[in-house]
Each structure stands twice: as structure tokens, then as C-alpha cells.
Design an enzyme around this catalytic site. Structure first.
Site, PDB file in Angstrom:
ATOM      1  N   ASP A  81       0.866  -1.173   0.000  1.00  0.00           N
ATOM      2  CA  ASP A  81       0.000   0.000   0.000  1.00  0.00           C
ATOM      3  C   ASP A  81       0.917   1.242   0.000  1.00  0.00           C
ATOM      4  O   ASP A  81       2.096   1.140   0.358  1.00  0.00           O
ATOM      5  CB  ASP A  81      -0.856  -0.056   1.274  1.00  0.00           C
ATOM      6  CG  ASP A  81      -1.615   1.222   1.522  1.00  0.00           C
ATOM      7  OD1 ASP A  81      -2.282   1.696   0.595  1.00  0.00           O
ATOM      8  OD2 ASP A  81      -1.531   1.752   2.652  1.00  0.00           O
ATOM      9  N   ASP A  83      -0.224   5.102   0.848  1.00  0.00           N
ATOM     10  CA  ASP A  83      -0.493   6.136   1.865  1.00  0.00           C
ATOM     11  C   ASP A  83      -0.401   5.570   3.286  1.00  0.00           C
ATOM     12  O   ASP A  83      -1.009   4.552   3.605  1.00  0.00           O
ATOM     13  CB  ASP A  83      -1.897   6.720   1.648  1.00  0.00           C
ATOM     14  CG  ASP A  83      -2.001   7.478   0.332  1.00  0.00           C
ATOM     15  OD1 ASP A  83      -2.164   8.698   0.352  1.00  0.00           O
ATOM     16  OD2 ASP A  83      -1.900   6.835  -0.737  1.00  0.00           O
TER      17      ASP A  83
HETATM   18 MG    MG Z   1      -2.775   3.266   3.562  1.00  0.00          MG
END
Ligand code: MG
Length: 290
Positions: A81, A83
Site C-alpha cells: 500500500d 499512503d
Molecule cells: Mg494506507
């Protein structure tokens, strides 16, 4: 099946007496230090019955504990992932802050990442608030506000040096995921496309929206393309939309994750940085690349 217990703390915070005491209590094989004062591991015949209680106790002392199968620890695909995982921010919150709607948007982000809101609906509601922002804001926010998460460069470089493939899969935006993936050396990236018209953000994203299911689809597609097994995958994320890929991957790690994500993820890193994912795979600090 032989298991390996790994203890990880911030540098200098893992004391030999504590590590040795746990090894002794669990009847483990001799301790191996992956990084003095920071990470150590030992093998044991099975997952101890009190592993959950010991994990909670160690959390209070600033130490992460994981027990994983001793076989096949070095993974061949990193699925990450972006962010709050590979970077320290939520891009959409930073954009909204520039637009003067920061508080409104970050409140929605926090609830969405904790699984309280439908991911796609929450994304569209926030993106709509960005309508009319000059497109150039994307490059500005990337330049001025986005920072890499500690340990990320070493994680990607070391896994790649050992032949792994690295893919960034983000529910955020390509305007950030592309440059961040390139900076970190990921082989590829996937994210949502922010739509723009006449140099201004349109307040919408291209369909289909890359959400929780798309991260699982990316795992399936990459496993097939690379000719590996799901057991060969290391997935890492912090949000509710990461849970699908985290529970499918051989090693799924919730990194400094939201409470609802921690509740469902088997492996959790709350005190170490991204190099903890190298320790989980048995890499010694001396062998880290870059
Ligand atoms: Mg995230």
C-alpha cells in the site's frame, strides 16, 4: 511445523535479557541476532499457546513479536500500500488541506481507513471536494508535503536484490503512486486516476475505482504472472482496504495500522519501521541493500 519467533524494537530498545527470557520460557533454539539491540529470532517447535498474551505484554514495552513458519520466509513478491505505509501521509488529506477543506476530508479518510465507511463512496465524496483545484497542485503537494516512510528504501532494495518483484498498489492517485514507486524502485504501480479538465481537477476519478477488491486482484494477477504461490507474497498496508490482500498473502503485515485492521491481521508491526519486514523474512541488518 517449525516456527520462528521474531522480536523487533526501535534501535537500542531490544534488551538481550528480555529476548533470552522469552526464548527460555518458550523452550526455543539459540537466539540469533539480526540487528544487535533491535531484532532477534529463535526457532521453536510450534506456536506457543500464550503467544497472544505475550504479544500484548510486549506491545506495552515497545516491542513487536511475530511467530511465522520457519520455512519459506524470504518472499518473492512485495505488494505494498502507499499512503501511511510507504509514505508518511494520506495524499488526499494533503490535497484537501491545500484546498482549504482539510478537516472535512481527513475526518472521512480516518473513518474509511478504519473500515467504518464504504471505501469507494468515501473516496468519491472526498475527491468531489477537490473540484476546481489547479492540476499543478499535485506536483506541488508531492514535492513539499510527501515524505518516505523510514525503512522503505531498504525494504524495496533488499528484496529486489534477492530477486523479488515489487508492486505498489494504492487506493490513492497515480499522480503520487507513479513518482513514489519510481523513487523507491518498485517494478510497477497501480492507483486511481484523478480526472482533470482544462488544467483543473474535475472532482472525480476514472472507473473502475481501485479499492479493496482491486488489491486482491493485483495479488492474484501478479502471482500468476510471476509463476509463484500466494505463500511467496509479502503484503503490507495500514487500512481496511488492505485487509483482503493482507489475509491472502503468505505474510500479511499490518503496519502501524488502524485498530480495525490490527484486529484482523495476523502479523502486526507497531514499533519497528519498514525494515521490520526484512527482519520478519530473516534478513540481517548488515545484509540490507541501500
Ligand atoms: Mg494506507
Amino acid at each position: 511445523m517449525t516456527q520462528t519467533a521474531i522480536l523487533i524494537a526501535a534501535p537500542g530498545q531490544l534488551h538481550p535479557t528480555l529476548a533470552e527470557a522469552l526464548r527460555s520460557a518458550w523452550g526455543g533454539a539459540p537466539l540469533r541476532w539480526l540487528a544487535p539491540g533491535e531484532a532477534a529470532e529463535f526457532d521453536l517447535p510450534e506456536v506457543p499457546g500464550n503467544a497472544g498474551d505475550v504479544w500484548r505484554d510486549l506491545q506495552g514495552q515497545g516491542i513487536d513479536l511475530a511467530v511465522v513458519p520457519a520455512e519459506n520466509r524470504r518472499k518473492r513478491l512485495l505488494l505494498a500500500d502507499m499512503d501511511s505505509t510507504m509514505i508518511g501521509q494520506e495524499c488526499i488529506d494533503e490535497l484537501a488541506d491545500e484546498a482549504g477543506v482539510g478537516a472535512e476530508v481527513s475526518a472521512i479518510t480516518a473513518r474509511a481507513m478504519n473500515g467504518e465507511l464504504d471505501f469507494e463512496g468515501a473516496l468519491l465524496a472526498r475527491v468531489a471536494l477537490l473540484q476546481g483545484l489547479p492540476e499543478g497542485i499535485l506536483a506541488e503537494v508531492l514535492e513539499r508535503r510527501i515524505t518516505l516512510m523510514p525503512g522503505g528504501p531498504a525494504l524495496v532494495a533488499t528484496m529486489k536484490a534477492h530477486g523479488a518483484h515489487a508492486a505498489l498498489v494504492s487506493g490513492g492517485f497515480t499522480a503520487f503512486a507513479g513518482p513514489i514507486a519510481a523513487r523507491l524502485g518498485f517494478n510497477e504501480s497501480r492507483a486511481n486516476v484523478l480526472l482533470a479538465e482544462n488544467g483543473a481537477l474535475a472532482g472525480d476519478v476514472a472507473r473502475p475505482i481501485l479499492g479493496r477488491e482491486a488489491k486482491v486482484a493485483a495479488l492474484e494477477e501478479l502471482v500468476a504472472r510471476l509463476g509463484i504461490a500466494e505463500a511467496d507474497v509479502l503484503a503490507v498496508g495500514d487500512g481496511a482496504n488492505d485487509l483482503g490482500m493482507l489475509t491472502r498473502a503468505g505474510m500479511g503485515v499490518a503496519l502501524h495500522a488502524k485498530p480495525a485492521v490490527q484486529a484482523e491481521a495476523r502479523l502486526k508491526v507497531n514499533h519497528g519501521d519498514l525494515t521490520a519486514l526484512l527482519y520478519l523474512q530473516g534478513y540481517e541488518k548488515e545484509a540490507f541493500a541501500a
